[in-house]
Write an enzyme that holds these catalytic residues in place. Sequence first.
Site, short mmCIF file in Angstrom:
data_model
loop_
_atom_site.label_atom_id
_atom_site.label_comp_id
_atom_site.label_asym_id
_atom_site.label_seq_id
_atom_site.Cartn_x
_atom_site.Cartn_y
_atom_site.Cartn_z
N ASN A 224 0.79 -1.24 0.00
CA ASN A 224 0.00 0.00 0.00
C ASN A 224 0.82 1.28 0.00
O ASN A 224 0.40 2.29 0.53
CB ASN A 224 -0.98 0.01 1.18
N GLU B 164 5.01 -6.38 -9.29
CA GLU B 164 5.11 -7.57 -8.43
C GLU B 164 6.45 -8.26 -8.63
O GLU B 164 6.56 -9.49 -8.71
CB GLU B 164 3.94 -8.53 -8.68
N CYS C 163 1.41 5.09 13.24
CA CYS C 163 1.99 6.04 14.19
C CYS C 163 2.60 7.25 13.49
O CYS C 163 2.99 8.22 14.14
CB CYS C 163 3.05 5.36 15.05
#
Length: 196
Positions: free
Chosen positions: A12, A88, A147
Amino acid sequence: MAKLHFNYSTMNAGKSTVLLQAAHNYRERGMEPYLLTARLDTRAGVGRIASRIGIGAEADIFDAQDDLFGSVATRLAQGSIACVFVDEAQFLTHDQVWQLARVVDDRGVPVMCYGLRVDFRGALFPGSAALLALADEMREVRTICHCGRKATMVVRRDANGRPVTCGEQVQIGGNETYESLCRQHWREAVGDQVEK
Protein backbone atom coordinates in the site's frame (compact mmCIF):
# COMPACT_ATOMS: atom_id res chain seq x y z
CA MET A 1 22.37 4.54 -20.92
CA ALA A 2 19.87 1.84 -19.94
CA LYS A 3 19.72 0.72 -16.31
CA LEU A 4 18.02 -1.89 -14.16
CA HIS A 5 15.90 -0.10 -11.53
CA PHE A 6 14.28 -1.50 -8.38
CA ASN A 7 11.51 0.50 -6.72
CA TYR A 8 10.58 -1.24 -3.49
CA SER A 9 8.35 -0.76 -0.49
CA THR A 10 5.82 -2.42 1.76
CA MET A 11 2.17 -2.99 0.87
CA ASN A 12 0.00 0.00 0.00
CA ALA A 13 2.81 2.44 -0.74
CA GLY A 14 1.63 3.17 -4.28
CA LYS A 15 4.19 1.15 -6.26
CA SER A 16 1.68 0.20 -8.96
CA THR A 17 0.45 3.80 -9.14
CA VAL A 18 4.02 5.01 -9.72
CA LEU A 19 4.56 2.31 -12.37
CA LEU A 20 1.34 3.17 -14.22
CA GLN A 21 2.13 6.91 -14.13
CA ALA A 22 5.63 6.32 -15.53
CA ALA A 23 4.25 4.07 -18.30
CA HIS A 24 1.67 6.77 -19.11
CA ASN A 25 4.45 9.37 -19.35
CA TYR A 26 6.24 7.22 -21.95
CA ARG A 27 3.06 6.77 -24.00
CA GLU A 28 2.27 10.48 -23.79
CA ARG A 29 5.63 11.19 -25.44
CA GLY A 30 5.07 8.64 -28.22
CA MET A 31 7.27 5.93 -26.71
CA GLU A 32 5.95 2.42 -26.12
CA PRO A 33 6.43 0.74 -22.72
CA TYR A 34 6.23 -3.02 -22.23
CA LEU A 35 4.37 -4.02 -19.05
CA LEU A 36 4.78 -7.34 -17.19
CA THR A 37 3.12 -8.63 -14.04
CA ALA A 38 3.15 -11.89 -12.10
CA ARG A 39 0.52 -14.49 -12.97
CA LEU A 40 0.26 -15.18 -9.20
CA ASP A 41 -1.42 -11.84 -8.47
CA THR A 42 -4.94 -11.98 -9.88
CA ARG A 43 -6.55 -9.41 -7.55
CA ALA A 44 -7.27 -7.10 -10.52
CA GLY A 45 -7.59 -9.97 -13.00
CA VAL A 46 -5.01 -12.03 -14.86
CA GLY A 47 -2.61 -9.81 -16.79
CA ARG A 48 -3.78 -6.55 -15.25
CA ILE A 49 -1.81 -4.04 -13.20
CA ALA A 50 -4.14 -1.98 -11.04
CA SER A 51 -3.76 0.61 -8.34
CA ARG A 52 -5.89 1.15 -5.26
CA ILE A 53 -6.71 4.64 -6.59
CA GLY A 54 -8.54 3.13 -9.55
CA ILE A 55 -6.13 3.26 -12.49
CA GLY A 56 -4.95 0.18 -14.34
CA ALA A 57 -3.44 -1.24 -17.52
CA GLU A 58 -3.16 -4.56 -19.31
CA ALA A 59 0.18 -6.38 -19.07
CA ASP A 60 1.79 -9.58 -20.21
CA ILE A 61 2.21 -12.12 -17.42
CA PHE A 62 5.20 -14.08 -16.18
CA ASP A 63 5.56 -17.31 -14.23
CA ALA A 64 8.66 -18.62 -12.48
CA GLN A 65 9.64 -20.77 -15.47
CA ASP A 66 9.43 -18.00 -18.10
CA ASP A 67 12.53 -16.66 -19.85
CA LEU A 68 12.04 -12.90 -19.59
CA PHE A 69 14.96 -12.11 -21.90
CA GLY A 70 13.14 -14.20 -24.51
CA SER A 71 9.81 -12.51 -23.74
CA VAL A 72 11.33 -9.07 -24.25
CA ALA A 73 13.11 -10.22 -27.44
CA THR A 74 9.79 -11.51 -28.81
CA ARG A 75 8.11 -8.20 -27.98
CA LEU A 76 11.00 -6.23 -29.57
CA ALA A 77 10.53 -8.24 -32.79
CA GLN A 78 7.03 -6.72 -32.98
CA GLY A 79 8.30 -3.15 -32.65
CA SER A 80 10.40 -0.83 -30.58
CA ILE A 81 9.90 -0.50 -26.82
CA ALA A 82 11.27 2.35 -24.74
CA CYS A 83 11.17 0.68 -21.32
CA VAL A 84 10.16 -2.58 -19.62
CA PHE A 85 8.01 -2.20 -16.48
CA VAL A 86 7.69 -5.16 -14.09
CA ASP A 87 5.02 -5.11 -11.36
CA GLU A 88 5.11 -7.57 -8.43
CA ALA A 89 8.87 -7.96 -8.97
CA GLN A 90 9.26 -9.83 -5.67
CA PHE A 91 7.89 -12.86 -7.55
CA LEU A 92 10.77 -12.88 -10.04
CA THR A 93 13.27 -15.69 -9.70
CA HIS A 94 17.00 -15.07 -9.29
CA ASP A 95 17.52 -16.22 -12.91
CA GLN A 96 14.78 -13.90 -14.19
CA VAL A 97 16.47 -10.90 -12.57
CA TRP A 98 19.64 -11.86 -14.44
CA GLN A 99 17.57 -12.15 -17.63
CA LEU A 100 16.29 -8.61 -17.08
CA ALA A 101 19.86 -7.43 -16.46
CA ARG A 102 20.74 -8.91 -19.87
CA VAL A 103 17.84 -6.95 -21.42
CA VAL A 104 19.49 -3.80 -20.08
CA ASP A 105 23.07 -4.75 -20.96
CA ASP A 106 22.58 -6.57 -24.29
CA ARG A 107 19.48 -4.87 -25.70
CA GLY A 108 19.94 -1.39 -24.25
CA VAL A 109 16.37 -1.26 -22.90
CA PRO A 110 15.82 0.17 -19.41
CA VAL A 111 13.94 -2.08 -16.97
CA MET A 112 11.91 -0.66 -14.08
CA CYS A 113 10.93 -3.22 -11.42
CA TYR A 114 8.40 -2.51 -8.65
CA GLY A 115 7.84 -4.84 -5.73
CA LEU A 116 7.93 -5.70 -2.08
CA ARG A 117 11.29 -5.89 -0.34
CA VAL A 118 10.35 -8.20 2.58
CA ASP A 119 7.58 -10.62 3.43
CA PHE A 120 5.41 -10.77 6.57
CA ARG A 121 8.23 -12.50 8.46
CA GLY A 122 10.76 -9.78 7.64
CA ALA A 123 12.59 -12.01 5.12
CA LEU A 124 13.61 -10.95 1.63
CA PHE A 125 11.70 -12.34 -1.34
CA PRO A 126 14.05 -14.14 -3.79
CA GLY A 127 13.31 -11.64 -6.59
CA SER A 128 13.85 -8.70 -4.27
CA ALA A 129 17.14 -10.14 -2.96
CA ALA A 130 18.42 -10.54 -6.53
CA LEU A 131 17.29 -7.03 -7.46
CA LEU A 132 18.98 -5.55 -4.38
CA ALA A 133 22.17 -7.28 -5.54
CA LEU A 134 21.99 -6.43 -9.26
CA ALA A 135 20.00 -3.21 -9.74
CA ASP A 136 21.86 -0.16 -11.02
CA GLU A 137 19.43 2.16 -9.24
CA MET A 138 17.20 1.54 -6.20
CA ARG A 139 14.48 3.73 -4.80
CA GLU A 140 12.25 3.26 -1.79
CA VAL A 141 8.59 4.16 -2.33
CA ARG A 142 7.61 5.33 1.13
CA THR A 143 4.46 4.75 3.09
CA ILE A 144 3.62 5.28 6.73
CA CYS A 145 2.69 3.26 9.78
CA HIS A 146 -0.39 4.20 11.82
CA CYS A 147 1.99 6.04 14.19
CA GLY A 148 3.24 8.31 11.40
CA ARG A 149 6.72 6.80 11.09
CA LYS A 150 7.99 5.23 7.89
CA ALA A 151 6.56 1.73 7.37
CA THR A 152 9.25 -0.80 6.46
CA MET A 153 7.54 -4.06 7.47
CA VAL A 154 4.26 -5.79 6.77
CA VAL A 155 2.18 -7.94 9.09
CA ARG A 156 -0.10 -10.68 7.77
CA ARG A 157 -3.38 -11.14 9.63
CA ASP A 158 -5.66 -14.17 9.72
CA ALA A 159 -9.42 -14.07 9.16
CA ASN A 160 -9.92 -12.95 12.77
CA GLY A 161 -7.40 -10.12 12.49
CA ARG A 162 -4.68 -11.85 14.51
CA PRO A 163 -1.05 -11.49 13.34
CA VAL A 164 0.40 -14.56 11.62
CA THR A 165 4.07 -15.38 12.18
CA CYS A 166 4.49 -18.56 10.14
CA GLY A 167 3.24 -20.01 6.89
CA GLU A 168 3.95 -19.89 3.18
CA GLN A 169 5.87 -16.83 2.02
CA VAL A 170 3.36 -16.07 -0.73
CA GLN A 171 -0.29 -15.46 0.05
CA ILE A 172 -1.97 -13.01 -2.29
CA GLY A 173 -4.04 -10.41 -0.50
CA GLY A 174 -4.68 -6.76 0.07
CA ASN A 175 -5.80 -4.56 2.95
CA GLU A 176 -7.91 -7.41 4.34
CA THR A 177 -4.76 -9.50 4.87
CA TYR A 178 -1.78 -7.18 5.20
CA GLU A 179 -0.91 -4.03 7.14
CA SER A 180 2.23 -1.94 6.67
CA LEU A 181 3.95 -1.01 9.93
CA CYS A 182 7.16 0.53 11.22
CA ARG A 183 9.58 -2.04 12.65
CA GLN A 184 8.66 -1.22 16.25
CA HIS A 185 4.91 -1.74 15.70
CA TRP A 186 5.58 -4.84 13.58
CA ARG A 187 7.61 -6.29 16.48
CA GLU A 188 4.77 -5.51 18.87
CA ALA A 189 2.18 -7.04 16.50
CA VAL A 190 4.08 -10.32 16.11
CA GLY A 191 5.15 -10.49 19.75
CA ASP A 192 8.77 -10.07 18.64
CA GLN A 193 8.66 -13.76 17.69
CA VAL A 194 9.15 -14.78 14.08
CA GLU A 195 9.46 -18.41 13.07
CA LYS A 196 12.35 -18.96 10.66
